[in-house]
Design a protein around this motif. Structure first.
Motif, short mmCIF file in Angstrom:
data_model
loop_
_atom_site.label_atom_id
_atom_site.label_comp_id
_atom_site.label_asym_id
_atom_site.label_seq_id
_atom_site.Cartn_x
_atom_site.Cartn_y
_atom_site.Cartn_z
N ASP A 153 0.85 -1.19 0.00
CA ASP A 153 0.00 0.00 0.00
C ASP A 153 0.89 1.24 0.00
O ASP A 153 1.55 1.55 1.00
CB ASP A 153 -0.90 -0.01 1.24
N PRO A 154 0.94 2.01 -1.10
CA PRO A 154 1.83 3.16 -1.17
C PRO A 154 1.43 4.32 -0.26
O PRO A 154 2.24 5.23 -0.03
CB PRO A 154 1.75 3.58 -2.65
N SER A 155 0.21 4.30 0.26
CA SER A 155 -0.20 5.40 1.15
C SER A 155 0.64 5.44 2.42
O SER A 155 0.87 6.51 2.99
CB SER A 155 -1.69 5.26 1.52
N TYR A 156 1.14 4.29 2.86
CA TYR A 156 1.99 4.28 4.06
C TYR A 156 3.33 4.96 3.77
O TYR A 156 3.86 5.68 4.62
CB TYR A 156 2.22 2.85 4.54
N ARG A 157 3.85 4.76 2.57
CA ARG A 157 5.10 5.43 2.22
C ARG A 157 4.89 6.95 2.14
O ARG A 157 5.76 7.73 2.55
CB ARG A 157 5.64 4.90 0.89
N ARG A 158 3.75 7.37 1.61
CA ARG A 158 3.47 8.81 1.55
C ARG A 158 3.36 9.39 2.96
O ARG A 158 3.82 10.51 3.21
CB ARG A 158 2.17 9.05 0.76
N ARG A 159 2.76 8.64 3.87
CA ARG A 159 2.66 9.12 5.26
C ARG A 159 4.03 9.18 5.91
O ARG A 159 4.32 10.09 6.69
CB ARG A 159 1.72 8.21 6.05
#
Length: 512
Positions: free
Chosen positions: A473-479
């Motif tokens: 899930d790339p959203s964790y990297r953005r966070r």
């Protein structure tokens, strides 16, 4: 002349001192939650716990607060207790002029981090113990680390400083309050008010700075007993920079060839856990048999020394953040070195820790102890607790592939976002301000740099980057990137204290 001034100040405080004796102003350490605090019950200082009552007492008596923060692992803390706080003359001065508050660094890392930052702003000093003088709302206006009992030549002994600080508080109140307010604001905003763009050059320059500082510390043999120095070697071993890897190996060799890894100010088991992880990194990068041999011995010893969390009695104090840190490093090192018995023991310890401290959609608490009495409210743990437990669970999922550990890690991620996140970036050290608390007691701050444990915001970003890899899930990297960018402006020049930040940035950016 100095002794005459001391006598006059003590006499002028006699009325309020007597008021304290008739009221609640007595040494209250006997029933503390840690043995470190409880031992101070025998000292002549009328120590108070960190509480609203203590601050209210300071306001009632119109006195400054002497805040002392130490720990069992700190050798200078032991020396301070032996040579200073057993001294009847110093005890009388403190009792007559101040409201003394004593804090265990491991029990209240949020308080320790806040006032360490204050002392750094006030005096440019870092280290333990901390001796800080506060206004009645908890704002620091003067402080340092270790003060000797008596130093009439420089005036920096406590027998000289205590009357002078009390006199300044009485006669220069407006200046003291102004200074305290400025320091408080610097502490609250210093870490979180410098957003920037996370670039690979920041990581590269930071790693060079870490390597340089680590080499200097190794030359002076000052790398011992420090979690952040050991974590710095893991940072240097884990990248593709051969010069940085060579620096890490030189420091690791020094640690293995001496008692440097044990003789310091941090809890020795935390240092050993960090060292096990760093040896695993170094062995994976270099294939050096010595690192595997030393690492396997260390892993076995750590596994044997894990406390029996299921059988703790009321006098034991085991803190969730520290225990989870040890478990995470033990799990990953045991898997790397091929030590299945140690891995199994660490997983069992994590299971008990979760049973005793974790509730789904609620989070974890800070201390592991006996079950609370019926009707007793358990306070939510700090950011540091949640991040360390989530990281340990992710490590457990990695070595065991059991989905239940990933489920807990994801649940704790949601708790952190709900209760600790700042919309502007980063995470606060505590969930929220206690209801009805005094202003400074209710302040929340954000910490990113390594100390006794990795900086909680940096550790959170590293965890999120790993979670992105595991879940896809790339959203964790953005966070993770959003978190790191909240602190970009304060990273330059911080050296080894930024090791976890740099590891998280390297992971988030995908740079070697």
């Amino acid at each position: 002349m100095v002794h005459t001034r001391v006598l006059l100040i003590v006499c002028s405080a006699a009325l309020s001192a007597c008021l304290g004796e008739r009221g609640p102003f007595a040494n209250r350490m006997a029933h503390s939650g840690t043995s470190y605090l409880a031992r101070a019950a025998r000292q002549p200082v009328r120590w108070q716990p960190w509480s609203r009552d203590a601050f209210a007492l300071a306001a009632k008596l119109d006195r400054p607060i002497l805040l002392y923060i130490g720990s069992d692992a700190c050798r200078w803390c032991a020396e301070t207790d032996r040579a200073i706080y057993t001294d009847p003359e110093i005890g009388s001065l403190i009792n007559a002029l101040f409201v003394p508050i004593r804090v265990d660094r491991d029990e209240r890392p949020d308080v320790a981090q806040r006032y360490q930052a204050a002392v750094e702003h006030l005096a440019g000093l870092r280290g333990w113990p901390l001796t800080v003088f506060l206004t009645a709302d908890g704002s620091a206006f003067f402080g340092g680390t270790y003060f000797p009992a008596d130093d009439p030549i420089t005036g920096r002994g406590l027998k000289q400083l205590l009357p002078e600080v009390a006199r300044s508080y009485r006669d220069q109140r407006s200046f003291v309050v102004q200074q305290a307010a400025l320091v408080r604001q610097l502490v609250l905003t210093g870490n979180g008010a410098s957003r920037g763009v996370l670039r690979p050059s920041l990581v590269q320059d930071g790693i060079v700075s870490v390597a340089r500082e680590l080499e200097d510390a190794a030359r002076t043999r000052a790398v011992g007993g420090s979690v952040m120095h050991v974590e710095a070697t893991a940072l240097l071993s884990g990248g593709g920079d051969t010069a940085a890897q060579a620096s890490a190996r030189r420091v690791l060799d020094l640690m293995l060839d001496s008692t440097a890894a044990l003789a310091g100010e941090d809890p020795p088991r935390l240092v050993r856990a960090a060292l096990a992880g760093s040896l695993a990194q170094a062995w994976a990068a270099s294939g050096e048999p010595r690192y595997r041999e030393a690492g396997r011995v260390l892993v076995r010893d750590l596994a044997k020394a894990l406390p029996n969390l299921a059988a703790l009695d009321a006098d034991d104090a085991v803190f969730v953040d520290q225990e989870a840190f040890v478990i995470e490093h033990l799990l990953l090192a045991a898997a790397t070195f091929g030590e299945p018995a140690a891995e199994k023991r660490a997983l069992a310890e994590l299971d008990v820790l979760l049973q005793r401290t974790y509730a789904r959609r609620w989070g974890v608490r800070h201390a592991i102890a006996q079950a609370p009495a019926a009707g007793m409210t358990i306070p939510l743990g700090m950011l540091q607790d949640h991040v360390q437990v989530a990281s340990a669970c992710l490590a457990a999922h990695h070595v065991s592939t059991a989905s239940r550990y990933l489920d807990v890690a994801l649940d704790l991620t949601a708790v952190i976002e709900r209760s600790y996140a700042d919309p502007l970036g980063g995470y606060y050290d505590v969930a929220d301000a206690p209801s009805g608390s005094l202003p400074a007691l209710g302040d929340r701050s954000k910490h990113v740099f390594d100390d006794v444990l990795p900086g909680p915001n940096a550790a959170m970003a590293l965890f999120l980057a790993h979670l992105a890899q595991v879940t896809g899930d790339p959203s964790y990297r953005r966070r993770a990137q959003h978190t790191l960018e909240a602190f970009v402006g304060v990273v330059s020049g911080t050296g080894v204290r930024a090791s976890t930040f740099l590891a998280a940035a390297r992971e988030t950016l995908g740079t070697p």
